[in-house]
Design a protein around this motif. Sequence first.
Motif, mmCIF file in Angstrom:
data_model
loop_
_atom_site.group_PDB
_atom_site.id
_atom_site.type_symbol
_atom_site.label_atom_id
_atom_site.label_comp_id
_atom_site.label_asym_id
_atom_site.label_seq_id
_atom_site.Cartn_x
_atom_site.Cartn_y
_atom_site.Cartn_z
ATOM 1 N N MET A 22 0.846 -1.187 0.000
ATOM 2 C CA MET A 22 0.000 0.000 0.000
ATOM 3 C C MET A 22 0.883 1.239 0.000
ATOM 4 O O MET A 22 1.954 1.247 0.606
ATOM 5 C CB MET A 22 -0.898 0.017 1.234
ATOM 6 C CG MET A 22 -1.919 -1.089 1.245
ATOM 7 S SD MET A 22 -3.055 -0.970 2.649
ATOM 8 C CE MET A 22 -1.945 -1.151 4.023
ATOM 9 N N ARG A 23 0.424 2.260 -0.703
ATOM 10 C CA ARG A 23 1.108 3.550 -0.711
ATOM 11 C C ARG A 23 0.223 4.561 -0.017
ATOM 12 O O ARG A 23 -0.982 4.431 0.005
ATOM 13 C CB ARG A 23 1.335 4.040 -2.146
ATOM 14 C CG ARG A 23 2.344 3.252 -2.911
ATOM 15 C CD ARG A 23 2.545 3.830 -4.322
ATOM 16 N NE ARG A 23 3.377 5.028 -4.264
ATOM 17 C CZ ARG A 23 2.979 6.245 -4.585
ATOM 18 N NH1 ARG A 23 1.761 6.482 -4.999
ATOM 19 N NH2 ARG A 23 3.804 7.282 -4.515
ATOM 20 N N GLY A 24 0.825 5.589 0.523
ATOM 21 C CA GLY A 24 0.064 6.657 1.143
ATOM 22 C C GLY A 24 0.940 7.399 2.130
ATOM 23 O O GLY A 24 2.009 6.923 2.519
ATOM 24 N N PRO A 25 0.487 8.568 2.542
ATOM 25 C CA PRO A 25 1.310 9.411 3.414
ATOM 26 C C PRO A 25 1.617 8.783 4.771
ATOM 27 O O PRO A 25 2.585 9.162 5.412
ATOM 28 C CB PRO A 25 0.493 10.690 3.564
ATOM 29 C CG PRO A 25 -0.866 10.373 3.083
ATOM 30 C CD PRO A 25 -0.771 9.196 2.186
ATOM 31 N N THR A 26 0.814 7.843 5.212
ATOM 32 C CA THR A 26 1.044 7.232 6.523
ATOM 33 C C THR A 26 1.556 5.799 6.428
ATOM 34 O O THR A 26 1.556 5.070 7.420
ATOM 35 C CB THR A 26 -0.241 7.261 7.371
ATOM 36 O OG1 THR A 26 -1.258 6.514 6.690
ATOM 37 C CG2 THR A 26 -0.699 8.694 7.619
ATOM 38 N N HIS A 27 1.984 5.381 5.236
ATOM 39 C CA HIS A 27 2.471 4.002 5.042
ATOM 40 C C HIS A 27 3.963 3.986 4.766
ATOM 41 O O HIS A 27 4.470 4.765 3.962
ATOM 42 C CB HIS A 27 1.746 3.323 3.871
ATOM 43 C CG HIS A 27 0.294 3.103 4.123
ATOM 44 N ND1 HIS A 27 -0.171 2.152 4.988
ATOM 45 C CD2 HIS A 27 -0.794 3.735 3.641
ATOM 46 C CE1 HIS A 27 -1.492 2.196 5.024
ATOM 47 N NE2 HIS A 27 -1.893 3.161 4.210
ATOM 48 N N GLY A 28 4.639 3.095 5.438
ATOM 49 C CA GLY A 28 6.052 2.868 5.203
ATOM 50 C C GLY A 28 6.279 1.440 4.746
ATOM 51 O O GLY A 28 5.360 0.613 4.754
#
Length: 143
Positions: free
Chosen positions: A52-58
Amino acid sequence: MFRRFCLLGLMLLSLNAIAGPEPTRFGDLVVYHNVFNSSMLQPDIAANAGLMRGPTHGVLNVAVQRPDGSAVDAVLKGEVRSLIGQPVALDFKRIQEGDAIYFVANYSATQRGVLLFKVDIQAEEGAMVHSLSFQQEFFPDDQ
């Protein structure tokens, strides 16, 4: 499809070479790991890897090798938690490109802070379990 995984592999390799810490040694196992924001991956590459991609995913990337550089198809289990939070299991996905094998897992955090990682590594089922523990500060993307 193969080209996309090659691109992911090159990115993960370059991250290990540039930003990754020194490898950790457990007997005849050499473990490389690094952590990065998921936004560094192109959307189609992340999707093909099941990330998953997104501002809160690492993303946590782990590679296990023998001292001669040969890849080990290890068994990994792990968890991540904040300094005050409950542990959350990491779901590792195996990626193989030619002779190289990587294990990647998503994690999430809603705000900047230190995350504690623990990864148990076995060279194979039934082998001795080695524990890799480290901490990493997470910076959510500003997107």
